[in-house]
Design an enzyme around this catalytic site. Sequence first.
Site, PDB file in Angstrom:
ATOM      1  N   ARG A  51      23.526  22.046  10.148  1.00 42.17           N
ATOM      2  CA  ARG A  51      24.874  21.641  10.534  1.00 42.17           C
ATOM      3  C   ARG A  51      25.295  22.520  11.709  1.00 42.17           C
ATOM      4  O   ARG A  51      24.619  23.476  12.054  1.00 42.17           O
ATOM      5  CB  ARG A  51      25.840  21.751   9.350  1.00 42.17           C
ATOM      6  CG  ARG A  51      25.666  23.062   8.571  1.00 42.17           C
ATOM      7  CD  ARG A  51      26.912  23.586   8.011  1.00 42.17           C
ATOM      8  NE  ARG A  51      27.876  23.870   9.040  1.00 42.17           N
ATOM      9  CZ  ARG A  51      27.857  24.955   9.827  1.00 42.17           C
ATOM     10  NH1 ARG A  51      26.921  25.884   9.712  1.00 42.17           N
ATOM     11  NH2 ARG A  51      28.789  25.124  10.744  1.00 42.17           N
ATOM     12  N   GLY A  52      26.469  22.144  12.278  1.00 43.94           N
ATOM     13  CA  GLY A  52      26.900  22.840  13.485  1.00 43.94           C
ATOM     14  C   GLY A  52      26.356  22.055  14.678  1.00 43.94           C
ATOM     15  O   GLY A  52      25.167  21.691  14.716  1.00 43.94           O
ATOM     16  N   ALA A  53      27.228  21.802  15.645  1.00 40.81           N
ATOM     17  CA  ALA A  53      26.873  20.876  16.725  1.00 40.81           C
ATOM     18  C   ALA A  53      25.563  21.221  17.454  1.00 40.81           C
ATOM     19  O   ALA A  53      24.684  20.360  17.595  1.00 40.81           O
ATOM     20  CB  ALA A  53      28.047  20.793  17.708  1.00 40.81           C
ATOM     21  N   ARG A 102      25.081  11.475  12.405  1.00 39.45           N
ATOM     22  CA  ARG A 102      26.465  11.991  12.310  1.00 39.45           C
ATOM     23  C   ARG A 102      27.155  11.666  13.641  1.00 39.45           C
ATOM     24  O   ARG A 102      26.565  11.860  14.705  1.00 39.45           O
ATOM     25  CB  ARG A 102      26.500  13.510  12.047  1.00 39.45           C
ATOM     26  CG  ARG A 102      26.083  13.894  10.629  1.00 39.45           C
ATOM     27  CD  ARG A 102      26.362  15.368  10.342  1.00 39.45           C
ATOM     28  NE  ARG A 102      27.769  15.615  10.045  1.00 39.45           N
ATOM     29  CZ  ARG A 102      28.292  16.841   9.896  1.00 39.45           C
ATOM     30  NH1 ARG A 102      27.527  17.907  10.056  1.00 39.45           N
ATOM     31  NH2 ARG A 102      29.566  16.996   9.602  1.00 39.45           N
ATOM     32  N   GLN A 132      32.427  25.972   4.954  1.00 37.19           N
ATOM     33  CA  GLN A 132      31.550  26.623   5.941  1.00 37.19           C
ATOM     34  C   GLN A 132      32.000  28.048   6.239  1.00 37.19           C
ATOM     35  O   GLN A 132      31.225  28.857   6.756  1.00 37.19           O
ATOM     36  CB  GLN A 132      31.523  25.810   7.246  1.00 37.19           C
ATOM     37  CG  GLN A 132      30.769  24.491   7.161  1.00 37.19           C
ATOM     38  CD  GLN A 132      31.680  23.340   6.822  1.00 37.19           C
ATOM     39  OE1 GLN A 132      32.710  23.513   6.171  1.00 37.19           O
ATOM     40  NE2 GLN A 132      31.323  22.140   7.254  1.00 37.19           N
ATOM     41  N   ASP A 134      32.766  20.507  18.393  1.00 40.08           N
ATOM     42  CA  ASP A 134      31.754  19.459  18.209  1.00 40.08           C
ATOM     43  C   ASP A 134      31.708  18.517  19.398  1.00 40.08           C
ATOM     44  O   ASP A 134      30.685  17.901  19.672  1.00 40.08           O
ATOM     45  CB  ASP A 134      32.017  18.694  16.914  1.00 40.08           C
ATOM     46  CG  ASP A 134      31.669  19.586  15.742  1.00 40.08           C
ATOM     47  OD1 ASP A 134      32.530  20.391  15.343  1.00 40.08           O
ATOM     48  OD2 ASP A 134      30.518  19.521  15.271  1.00 40.08           O
ATOM     49  N   ASN A 154      36.895  19.652  16.505  1.00 37.97           N
ATOM     50  CA  ASN A 154      36.202  20.699  15.747  1.00 37.97           C
ATOM     51  C   ASN A 154      36.513  20.460  14.276  1.00 37.97           C
ATOM     52  O   ASN A 154      37.272  19.543  13.915  1.00 37.97           O
ATOM     53  CB  ASN A 154      36.630  22.092  16.215  1.00 37.97           C
ATOM     54  CG  ASN A 154      35.737  23.186  15.649  1.00 37.97           C
ATOM     55  OD1 ASN A 154      34.513  23.083  15.692  1.00 37.97           O
ATOM     56  ND2 ASN A 154      36.326  24.221  15.085  1.00 37.97           N
ATOM     57  N   LYS A 155      35.947  21.286  13.435  1.00 40.66           N
ATOM     58  CA  LYS A 155      36.097  21.125  11.988  1.00 40.66           C
ATOM     59  C   LYS A 155      37.555  20.930  11.592  1.00 40.66           C
ATOM     60  O   LYS A 155      38.445  21.612  12.094  1.00 40.66           O
ATOM     61  CB  LYS A 155      35.510  22.360  11.297  1.00 40.66           C
ATOM     62  CG  LYS A 155      35.562  22.369   9.792  1.00 40.66           C
ATOM     63  CD  LYS A 155      34.982  21.139   9.159  1.00 40.66           C
ATOM     64  CE  LYS A 155      33.564  20.831   9.582  1.00 40.66           C
ATOM     65  NZ  LYS A 155      33.113  19.470   9.161  1.00 40.66           N
TER      66      LYS A 155
HETATM   67  O1  MRU Z   1      30.419  19.701   9.652  1.00 37.75           O
HETATM   68  P1  MRU Z   1      29.796  20.865  10.369  1.00 37.75           P
HETATM   69  O2  MRU Z   1      29.590  22.047   9.491  1.00 37.75           O
HETATM   70  O3  MRU Z   1      28.562  20.461  11.131  1.00 37.75           O
HETATM   71  O4  MRU Z   1      30.884  21.269  11.445  1.00 37.75           O
HETATM   72  C1  MRU Z   1      30.671  22.386  12.249  1.00 37.75           C
HETATM   73  C2  MRU Z   1      31.801  22.697  13.140  1.00 37.75           C
HETATM   74  O5  MRU Z   1      32.811  22.042  13.161  1.00 37.75           O
HETATM   75  C3  MRU Z   1      31.586  23.834  14.098  1.00 37.75           C
HETATM   76  O6  MRU Z   1      32.773  24.512  14.313  1.00 37.75           O
HETATM   77  C4  MRU Z   1      31.082  23.268  15.430  1.00 37.75           C
HETATM   78  O7  MRU Z   1      30.004  22.419  15.212  1.00 37.75           O
HETATM   79  C5  MRU Z   1      30.677  24.335  16.352  1.00 37.75           C
HETATM   80  S1  MRU Z   1      29.163  25.060  15.815  1.00 37.75           S
HETATM   81  C6  MRU Z   1      28.653  26.194  16.928  1.00 37.75           C
END
Ligand code: MRU
Length: 351
Positions: free
Chosen positions: A49-51, A86, A194, A234, A244-245
């Site tokens: 996970r994470g962009a 996703r 997270q 993201d 973002n999240k």
């Molecule tokens: O749903 P996730 O855990 O993939 O979401 C992650 C986020 O929103 C992060 O803040 C974003 O991807 C930046 S990661 C360097």
Amino acid sequence: MIAERLCTLREEDGAVAVLDQTQLPHRHAMRHLASLADAVHAIRAMLVRGAPLIGVTAAYGVALALKEGAGDEALARALETLAAARPTAVNLGWALARMRGRLALLPPARRREAAWAEARAIATEDAEANRRIGAHGLALLEAAPRRPVNVMTHCNAGWLATTAWGTALAPVYAAREAGLPLHVWVSETRPRNQGLLTAWELREAGIPHTLIADNAAGHLLRQGLADLVIVGADRIAANGDTANKVGTVLKALAAADCGVPFHVAAPCSSIDLACADGAAIPIEERGGDEVRRVAGFDRHGAPATLAIAAETTPVANPAFDITPARLVTGVVTERGRCAPDGLRALAGGSP
Ligand code: MRU
């Protein structure tokens, strides 16, 4: 740093091993991805996970897919299947576009090897981009008025979300290396928590931090207990609106009202100049059980799930939100820092 011992993703005998983030912080388990289906599952179920890491995994997913056939049809199917895994993180589409650009014009016999090489290049460049984000973002922490510097973040934008360093946490790691005293407020980030990954990363790195319930952030900001907020992204639209999240925009609103700078740290691969503004960014809606239940590990260390709402309770579960550009003080990328209205100039040209 722990990233030298554990890693989010590595190549292994024509396959890929990823750190299963659904098991963290309780267990460190690597999972083997051997096929396109494995890569799609890892992204969708959030083993990775994470962009940035989603983008890197998708690139390797193409390489894995070509093991089963490297013709035009197989390549198109792999790209299409991975793209649907996703929707919000633009790094996924960015990485796939790069794989397509590298592979489409090659004869099928040369694609497999080229796919591995390109995925490897994307992974290596991600680590370097994040290191640079850390170097550029360090100045923001150094400019904070007091010591220790109090940083607030949301979700996990650390090394777990990338191939190394992270994005929002890269300046934190750089500050640590520079000997700057600091403390990080970490919000738990319901429903997937997270923030617990962030707390784990910071603990492993020996960086002082405090875990808070998401709802405590406004109170802390009003008390003057954070000098700046740094989050990842993201997808950043051309006008600086930032996905973002979910929960990020609440911090941005509170920070703006309290006069606390709010920064977004992300590689240029998270900037989508084709999206004019935040309204064009697709927001992932995830299953209701993520909200109805809490997942963790019991006192024997076994994975456990507890229901906290009735099975029939209606749930909305948007996984991301949009922070409007007017609430963003600045964006930190591997190419430097800019105001949200300066993205086109910063990210539009070639690297
Ligand atoms: O749903 P996730 O855990 O993939 O979401 C992650 C986020 O929103 C992060 O803040 C974003 O991807 C930046 S990661 C360097």
